[in-house]
Structure formats: structure tokens, C-alpha cells
Design an enzyme around this catalytic site. Structure first.
Site: not given
Length: 390
Positions: A130, A132, A269, A337, A340-341, A364, A368
Site C-alpha cells: 500500500e 503507506g 572493439r 561502461q 561505452g556510448g 519482494e 534493507e
């Protein structure tokens, strides 16, 4: 101590991998194309067709008892299968499944809700969260008030998966405010959409989205109580508990696929006349990712093994969920990373995973909450350092 898969486990895993590779992965370019065009991904009919193809392979109702036409697979085997499904970003799930708590239904409820869900004719959603009451599920406020042979539901649920598509909802509501949810004051109800609740789409950073469910004087027959009066919180925790090893199992599959993409890219690459794989910075990102991936894999398999042994899985599952969710976020970040682009574009699925896996640290059971469970178990002596090997 044997860390190898059994012949049966390996055979099942390899069969699922073959199905995903041949039947599901070829749909990925079309899925990305639709999403780039701001169109919905695969529709229900397309996903249903995939499920029926999988049924021909023999995969139907992984966790469903054999008496209901399912496979009743052990938790370890289910974990291995969820890992294979994680290797594709197509949102495919095997058919023949139903919410685990629906098996608490009466015979009449099974005919109306459980069996049609297993058959794929109905879609359910589970509604406990919910505005809250998220991690603090015991603080739910949606009220169910007795009125003769009916209950009147008033309130709101939020962030409900499948809430936009569901034909019916499993709703946990407060039936006795004085007792409180944990002490028998909450009850689960089976509520058809036709009874009057409405759903409202919640846009998120991921693809698709959950829903808010609004209940304004929704009348539900007493016979639609799932389980027993006052059992709602217990059933809710049982529902949530299954995700503690299936979600991180899925995360392992995502990390495997993403890391392989990074390795392939690093080897092809070239910058400054050499493949970027020759750069120590790239090598370390790949090494860290592989190490964390393997650590997560064994934590998660151990939590599933605990389920199969009939042991209390909560401590092991919380560690698997906590570490697995963090691991896949770190791996996908490194993979982006390395690309890259191009990793940041929607030509590749990496940015999609980047948004998707952020949710794994929230739903789920947040990071914390997992830390709270793990530390509480140790501080109160519920478990020992080292678990079952202690």
C-alpha cells in the site's frame, strides 16, 4: 562435497537453454524495435504461443503439483530454469503456474480461480503493498468490513505486478484492526475485477509497469476468503518468500548474458590499435564481474537447496536475494561502461537491463529488509555463522 549438477538437473537445464535459444531469443530484435518506437512489447497472445510451444517440450507448471498437471520440480531445478530464462530479456515465463498460496483454496475456489489460472485462461495478481505499507507489510490499512454474508473492501494497493492485466486479485485486507495484521487481524480475499475494483497504471523507469488498485465499497462474498479468517499476513509472507530465490536466480542469467556480451565486445572493439581487452581497466571489470557472479550463483543455489531439504530457508534466501540483486546491478553497470556510448543506446539491451535490474534491489523485499533479517537472525541466535555447516 559435490558441486556438480546431477544428470537430471543438467538435462533439464540444457533443454531449457535450447528452447530459450531457438524459440525466445529470435524475438529480441523485434522487441527492441517496438520499444524504440514506443510501442508495447510482445502482447499476451504472442507470449501465450511461446508457452504452448514450451508445453510441447514438456515444460508446464514448473512448481505446480503433479496432481494439477504440473511438474512439481525441486527448488534447485527451478532456480536453474529461472537462470536460463534470465539470459533473454524477452519477458517469457513458462505456463501452467499459479500463485503458490492459491493452493490453499477450497474446492469451489479452485474451480473458479486456481484451475483457470493454471490453464492460462485467467490472470491473477497479489495485492498487499500500500502507499503507506511497503516493507512494513504489517502496517496495511485497506479495510474489509463484515456486512452479513459479505465483506466490504475500502482502500488502495500500489505497485502491484500484473495489476493492469489481472482478472482477479488476491487482496490482503485488515479484518480486525485491534489484533493487527501479524496477530491474526488480516485476511486474504479472492476479488474478481468484475466486483468493482479498478487499476491505474504506474509509469516506472523500466518497461511496462505495475498498477495501483482502488477499492471503493467493493463487495466480496464471505466464501471468497482464501485460507482462513485472520490468515492473510501469513499467506502474504508465504507468497513473498518464493521470490527470495527465483528473483536472484533470474539475476544470475542476466549477468551471465551481459558479461558474455562484454567479453565479446572487449575482444573485437579496438582503440589505439589494439582490442580494449588488452587494457587492465577492462580486464579488472571482467574479473570482478565473474567473481561476484559465481559467488551469487552458489549463495542462491544454496538457498534453493535449503528449501528442498525442508529446512527454514529465510536466512539463506535473504543472503541470496541481497547479494544477487546487488551483483547484477554492478555487473550490468560495468558491462555498459565497457560498451561505452553504444551501451547507452537502445540498439542494445544493456540500458534496458540497467533500468530493469534496479528494481531487483526493491521488490519482494528491499536490500534493507534483507539486511535486517540476516542481522536479526544472527544477533538473536536464530542461526549460526556458517549456517548448516556451523
Amino acid at each position: 562435497m559435490d558441486f556438480a549438477l546431477s544428470d537430471e538437473e543438467r538435462a533439464v537445464r540444457d533443454t531449457v537453454r535450447a528452447f530459450v535459444t531457438r524459440e525466445v531469443m529470435p524475438l529480441e530484435p523485434e522487441l527492441l524495435r517496438r520499444e524504440r518506437a514506443h510501442q508495447p512489447g510482445l502482447d499476451r497472445s504472442e507470449l501465450r504461443e511461446l508457452q504452448l510451444r514450451a508445453k510441447k517440450f514438456g515444460f508446464w507448471g514448473l512448481a505446480t503439483p503433479e496432481s494439477y498437471g504440473g511438474m512439481a520440480l525441486p527448488a534447485v531445478m527451478q532456480s536453474l530454469i529461472w537462470t536460463e530464462l534470465g539470459r533473454t530479456f524477452v519477458p517469457f515465463r513458462f505456463g501452467g503456474e499459479a500463485d503458490n498460496i492459491l493452493f490453499h483454496a477450497t474446492e469451489e475456489q479452485q474451480r473458479e480461480f486456481l484451475l483457470p489460472t493454471i490453464a492460462g485462461d485467467r490472470i491473477s495478481c497479489f495485492a498487499i503493498t500500500e502507499p503507506g505499507a511497503g516493507s512494513d507489510a504489517a502496517n496495511i490499512k485497506l479495510r474489509a468490513r463484515r456486512d452479513g454474508d459479505d465483506w466490504i473492501l475500502d482502500g488502495e494497493k500500489t505497485f502491484i505486478t500484473n495489476g493492469n492485466d489481472a482478472d482477479f486479485a488476491i487482496v490482503v485486507a485488515v479484518t480486525d484492526p485491534e489484533k493487527g495484521a501479524r496477530r491474526g487481524g488480516a485476511t486474504a480475499f479472492l476479488v474478481d475485477r468484475a466486483m468493482g475494483w479498478r487499476s491505474e497504471f504506474i509509469p516506472t523507469m523500466g518497461e511496462g509497469g505495475p498498477a495501483s488498485l482502488v477499492f471503493d465499497g467493493v463487495r466480496v462474498p464471505h466464501r471468497n476468503i482464501l485460507g482462513e479468517l485472520g490468515q492473510g499476513f501469513t499467506l502474504g509472507m508465504e507468497w513473498i518468500g518464493k521470490g527470495r530465490y527465483t528473483i536472484p536466480s533470474h539475476a544470475v542469467g542476466i549477468a551471465e548474458r551481459a558479461l558474455q556480451m562484454a567479453i565479446d565486445h572487449a575482444n573485437t572493439r579496438e582503440t589505439f590499435g589494439a582490442p580494449i581487452a588488452t587494457n587492465q581497466a577492462i580486464q579488472w571489470m571482467i574479473a570482478d564481474s565473474e567473481t561476484e557472479l559465481e559467488a551469487a550463483r552458489w549463495l542462491i543455489l544454496r538457498s534453493a537447496w535449503t528449501v528442498d531439504q525442508g529446512l527454514d530457508p529465510r536466512h539463506a534466501s535473504s543472503m541470496g536475494k541481497l547479494y544477487g540483486a546487488g551483483m547484477v546491478n554492478r555487473v550490468v553497470d560495468r558491462v555498459l561502461q565497457i560498451h561505452g556510448g553504444m551501451g547507452y543506446t537502445r540498439e542494445l539491451p544493456i540500458e534496458r537491463w540497467y533500468r530493469q535490474v534496479r528494481l531487483y534491489r526493491i521488490f519482494e523485499g528491499t536490500d534493507e529488509m534483507q539486511r535486517l533479517i540476516i542481522s536479526r537472525d544472527l544477533l538473536r541466535g536464530y542461526t549460526k555463522i556458517g549456517g548448516h555447516l556451523a
